[in-house]
Design an enzyme around this catalytic site. Sequence first.
Site, PDB file in Angstrom:
ATOM      1  N   HIS A 283      40.572 -10.872   7.048  1.00 52.36           N
ATOM      2  CA  HIS A 283      39.225 -11.227   6.615  1.00 52.36           C
ATOM      3  C   HIS A 283      39.094 -11.202   5.101  1.00 52.36           C
ATOM      4  O   HIS A 283      39.666 -10.353   4.419  1.00 52.36           O
ATOM      5  CB  HIS A 283      38.154 -10.381   7.298  1.00 52.36           C
ATOM      6  CG  HIS A 283      38.157  -8.912   6.990  1.00 52.36           C
ATOM      7  ND1 HIS A 283      37.439  -8.372   5.952  1.00 52.36           N
ATOM      8  CD2 HIS A 283      38.745  -7.862   7.617  1.00 52.36           C
ATOM      9  CE1 HIS A 283      37.593  -7.060   5.945  1.00 52.36           C
ATOM     10  NE2 HIS A 283      38.378  -6.724   6.940  1.00 52.36           N
ATOM     11  N   ASP A 295      40.760  -2.980   2.238  1.00 53.76           N
ATOM     12  CA  ASP A 295      40.053  -3.495   3.413  1.00 53.76           C
ATOM     13  C   ASP A 295      39.174  -4.685   3.031  1.00 53.76           C
ATOM     14  O   ASP A 295      38.043  -4.514   2.611  1.00 53.76           O
ATOM     15  CB  ASP A 295      39.193  -2.382   4.004  1.00 53.76           C
ATOM     16  CG  ASP A 295      38.467  -2.804   5.265  1.00 53.76           C
ATOM     17  OD1 ASP A 295      38.849  -3.827   5.862  1.00 53.76           O
ATOM     18  OD2 ASP A 295      37.504  -2.121   5.647  1.00 53.76           O
ATOM     19  N   GLU A 327      33.610 -10.516   8.660  1.00 52.54           N
ATOM     20  CA  GLU A 327      34.189  -9.521   9.564  1.00 52.54           C
ATOM     21  C   GLU A 327      33.417  -8.216   9.481  1.00 52.54           C
ATOM     22  O   GLU A 327      33.153  -7.568  10.501  1.00 52.54           O
ATOM     23  CB  GLU A 327      35.661  -9.290   9.205  1.00 52.54           C
ATOM     24  CG  GLU A 327      36.427  -8.418  10.219  1.00 52.54           C
ATOM     25  CD  GLU A 327      36.380  -6.924   9.945  1.00 52.54           C
ATOM     26  OE1 GLU A 327      36.896  -6.149  10.769  1.00 52.54           O
ATOM     27  OE2 GLU A 327      35.804  -6.506   8.914  1.00 52.54           O
ATOM     28  N   GLU A 328      33.058  -7.828   8.259  1.00 50.53           N
ATOM     29  CA  GLU A 328      32.397  -6.542   8.070  1.00 50.53           C
ATOM     30  C   GLU A 328      30.987  -6.521   8.642  1.00 50.53           C
ATOM     31  O   GLU A 328      30.416  -5.447   8.839  1.00 50.53           O
ATOM     32  CB  GLU A 328      32.353  -6.188   6.573  1.00 50.53           C
ATOM     33  CG  GLU A 328      33.722  -6.004   5.924  1.00 50.53           C
ATOM     34  CD  GLU A 328      34.462  -4.762   6.387  1.00 50.53           C
ATOM     35  OE1 GLU A 328      33.965  -4.082   7.314  1.00 50.53           O
ATOM     36  OE2 GLU A 328      35.540  -4.488   5.841  1.00 50.53           O
ATOM     37  N   ASP A 356      44.801  -6.477   9.254  1.00 53.13           N
ATOM     38  CA  ASP A 356      43.656  -5.870   8.581  1.00 53.13           C
ATOM     39  C   ASP A 356      44.056  -4.478   8.083  1.00 53.13           C
ATOM     40  O   ASP A 356      44.410  -3.613   8.879  1.00 53.13           O
ATOM     41  CB  ASP A 356      42.495  -5.766   9.579  1.00 53.13           C
ATOM     42  CG  ASP A 356      41.170  -5.416   8.928  1.00 53.13           C
ATOM     43  OD1 ASP A 356      41.164  -5.069   7.736  1.00 53.13           O
ATOM     44  OD2 ASP A 356      40.141  -5.472   9.626  1.00 53.13           O
ATOM     45  N   HIS A 450      35.631   1.841   2.953  1.00 53.78           N
ATOM     46  CA  HIS A 450      34.250   1.378   2.817  1.00 53.78           C
ATOM     47  C   HIS A 450      33.505   2.082   1.682  1.00 53.78           C
ATOM     48  O   HIS A 450      32.299   2.342   1.793  1.00 53.78           O
ATOM     49  CB  HIS A 450      33.498   1.538   4.143  1.00 53.78           C
ATOM     50  CG  HIS A 450      33.894   0.517   5.151  1.00 53.78           C
ATOM     51  ND1 HIS A 450      33.300   0.428   6.391  1.00 53.78           N
ATOM     52  CD2 HIS A 450      34.820  -0.468   5.120  1.00 53.78           C
ATOM     53  CE1 HIS A 450      33.851  -0.572   7.068  1.00 53.78           C
ATOM     54  NE2 HIS A 450      34.781  -1.124   6.313  1.00 53.78           N
TER      55      HIS A 450
END
Length: 510
Positions: A283, A295, A327-328, A356, A450
């Site tokens: 992604h 990520d 994606e997130e 990923d 994140h």
Amino acid sequence: MAPPSRWSCTLLLAALGAATASELQIPLIPQQSPSRAGNALGKPLVNTDDLQASIKIESLVERAKDLYEIAQKSVHEYGHPTRVIGSEGHAGTLEYIYSALESLGGYYTLSEQPFPAVLGKVYESRLVIGHEVPESASPMSLTPPTAHKEPVYGDLVLVANEGCDASDYPAEVTGNVAFVLRGTCSFGAKSELAGKAGAVAAIVYNYDSGDLSGTLESPTPDHVATFGLSGKDAGPIIEKLKAGKVVDSIAYIDAEVKQIQTTNIIAQTVEGDPDNCVMLGGHSDSVSEGPGINDDGSGSLTLLEVATQLTNFSVNNCVRFAWWAGEEEGLLGSDYYVEVLPEEENMKIRLFMDYDMMGSPNFAYQVYNATNAANPEGSEELRNLYLDWYADQGLNYTFIPFDGRSDYDAFIRNGIPGGGIATGAEGIKTKEEETMFGGVAGDWYDPCYHQLCDDTGNVNSTAWLVNTKLVAHSVATFALSFDGFPERSKASMQSASEEPAKYHGHRLVL
């Protein structure tokens, strides 16, 4: 002010009404003619050892630096670098990927696939129950705000069962806060039913002591402001409610949920049998909280580097690379791609490989435990390819659940074999894994998962190089031959799983 990029213009056109790729006259599936053994290009047939040898960590690191600079384009809007969908950082990421592919001399047919996406942002939130502010309370992703973005007041009303039927919500819920047990149906369904019953807010509490953070997924007009709460914090409250005591609450969420346009990028080799495609994806977006260099900058850049080095070879079977957007926000890009994929095109994809988070700092070499018993036939053969490669390199590996946390989900739910590898996110490394892989037991695999610190210093070069070579091996293997790999059948599409997954992306959905 800088002139708008081609991606800003594309998304503007989409926002003005061209919501589908067909309306923009952009093909969903790159079209080309079959070609065998690369005769037209005069290049050697792909060889896994040679393709792996072409992968250099220096190239990956330079790409990571480029990506971080692109993330900086969002600072003026977000106050920090990010590549979340809808941001200048993400538009720049798409431009970077497409331009790099476009420079490869026509080896690939490229296509852009705009689609509508939902973007949610919580600016501020607070939950008070009685005289306490529970530490575990967190707003659900894609929650709407409380009324007028102001605090709302009400008593907690215990909902019957797991709050999956309208009859579970007593009349007392109207004007109050629904207190709902997690389980059976999605968080979004619970929030919607609470809204229809007249609740001013909803709290979904966990059935065990752990915290609960999830997403409401697709917004509806009946969703209400919704929090997740740990079972530990919920326990004493439930006892009071069951004893007939009144527990009041104040809920406040300032949030925004809006629809935007974003874009998938698809690149398919001009040569190779188009009826037998190996497909792989990562992604292109990050969360809003940070630049997302691990990520999934690591995965998307791995794909870009493998796609670049593959141009030195010819292929027997077509290779299709995908960079998913959204994606997130809940696997939006990959879901959309598979949803609009015609059945005959679905059947041409022999397998899908998901990449990923390839370089987590406190990594483990993780393989999705995709079995044929629970997934489309061929998933286990792909899993075993990864296991054999790690074993051949003298490297340890561990299994992780194949539970819907990444972009493979739509593929396996539509009969396409799938699998992939990863290096870990917010999970805790065990003592056994410390012995197997090094690093620090008791810490997250990615301590910056994140977060703002997911920058160029957040990628482990050893893990990233090893896994990029494995990605190259997976591409070379199937670009050369599908001998011994299960054939696709329409029966596999019809028997695809209808069972809801616990995850849809990295957030819990039920």
